[in-house]
Design an enzyme around this catalytic site. Structure first.
Site, PDB file in Angstrom:
ATOM      1  N   VAL A  41      -0.393  -3.926 -14.537  1.00  0.00           N
ATOM      2  CA  VAL A  41      -1.606  -2.732 -13.654  1.00  0.00           C
ATOM      3  C   VAL A  41      -2.564  -2.602 -14.517  1.00  0.00           C
ATOM      4  O   VAL A  41      -2.157  -2.561 -16.142  1.00  0.00           O
ATOM      5  CB  VAL A  41      -0.583  -1.493 -13.361  1.00  0.00           C
ATOM      6  CG1 VAL A  41      -1.708  -0.859 -12.058  1.00  0.00           C
ATOM      7  CG2 VAL A  41       0.153  -1.995 -12.186  1.00  0.00           C
ATOM      8  N   LYS A  78      -2.976  -4.736  -9.235  1.00  0.00           N
ATOM      9  CA  LYS A  78      -1.654  -4.927 -10.025  1.00  0.00           C
ATOM     10  C   LYS A  78      -0.597  -6.121  -9.635  1.00  0.00           C
ATOM     11  O   LYS A  78      -1.225  -6.836  -8.575  1.00  0.00           O
ATOM     12  CB  LYS A  78      -0.256  -3.854  -8.916  1.00  0.00           C
ATOM     13  CG  LYS A  78       1.190  -4.451  -9.246  1.00  0.00           C
ATOM     14  CD  LYS A  78       2.042  -3.911  -8.593  1.00  0.00           C
ATOM     15  CE  LYS A  78       3.673  -3.736  -8.078  1.00  0.00           C
ATOM     16  NZ  LYS A  78       4.079  -2.709  -7.650  1.00  0.00           N
ATOM     17  N   ASP A 118      13.104   2.311  -3.636  1.00  0.00           N
ATOM     18  CA  ASP A 118      13.317   2.353  -5.004  1.00  0.00           C
ATOM     19  C   ASP A 118      12.960   3.889  -4.497  1.00  0.00           C
ATOM     20  O   ASP A 118      11.930   3.457  -6.144  1.00  0.00           O
ATOM     21  CB  ASP A 118      12.364   0.965  -5.109  1.00  0.00           C
ATOM     22  CG  ASP A 118      12.870   1.547  -7.111  1.00  0.00           C
ATOM     23  OD1 ASP A 118      13.963   1.457  -7.435  1.00  0.00           O
ATOM     24  OD2 ASP A 118      11.453   0.719  -7.619  1.00  0.00           O
TER      25      ASP A 118
END
Length: 166
Positions: free
Chosen positions: A2, A19, A116
């Site tokens: 990133v 990113k 996640d």
């Protein structure tokens, strides 16, 4: 990877987070497209905002609104920042609002399960408002059913996922 980037438009300067996928890796393209599709359709003050993306040959990158205070993980484990209880509560409530938006159908006929959720995927803006990020592992399903025919492989970070799910 990133990166922090700045775009100047005359006197106005905007900062973004870029990113970039590792083009040497065979992984990441499916997650890239999941994130593009979801964040292009979703808008909520507690979700990171996708500004745009690049899909130029081997180069794939996502451009996000820049989060000035990094991740919650950084503040809890790396920076030695002392977050006050009101700041912690504000972050928790913001993350909960973002998850509620994803789980309850987001104003559409579908719900989104992040898969996640962890402190490194909660980004903090300049006012320490929580923004949920990294929807690459997310799964979309209908809102009107508790059980569906959709099957999936387990995805996420071990240790952060529900043991029953795993």
């Amino acid at each position: 990877m990133v990166y922090k980037g700045m775009i100047s438009n005359g006197p106005t300067k905007s900062i973004y987070a870029i990113k970039r996928l590792n083009f040497m890796s065979n992984q990441g393209a499916p997650e890239f497209w999941v994130e593009v599709k979801l964040l292009s359709r979703l808008r909520h003050c507690n979700l990171v905002h996708l500004i745009g993306y690049c899909n130029g040959g081997k180069e794939m990158a996502l451009v996000y609104e820049y989060m000035h205070n990094g991740s919650l993980f950084d503040h809890l484990h790396k920076k030695g920042t002392i977050l006050t209880w009101p700041q912690r509560l504000k972050i928790c409530i913001g993350a909960a609002h973002g998850l509620d938006y994803l789980h309850t159908g987001t104003g559409t006929q579908h719900k989104v399960i992040h898969r996640d959720m962890k402190s490194s995927n909660i980004l903090l803006d300049q006012n320490y408002a929580a923004n949920i990020a990294d929807l690459g592992f997310a799964k979309v399903g209908p809102t009107n059913q508790t059980h569906t025919h959709v099957s999936t492989t387990v995805k996420g970070t071990f240790g952060y996922m529900d043991p029953n799910y795993f």
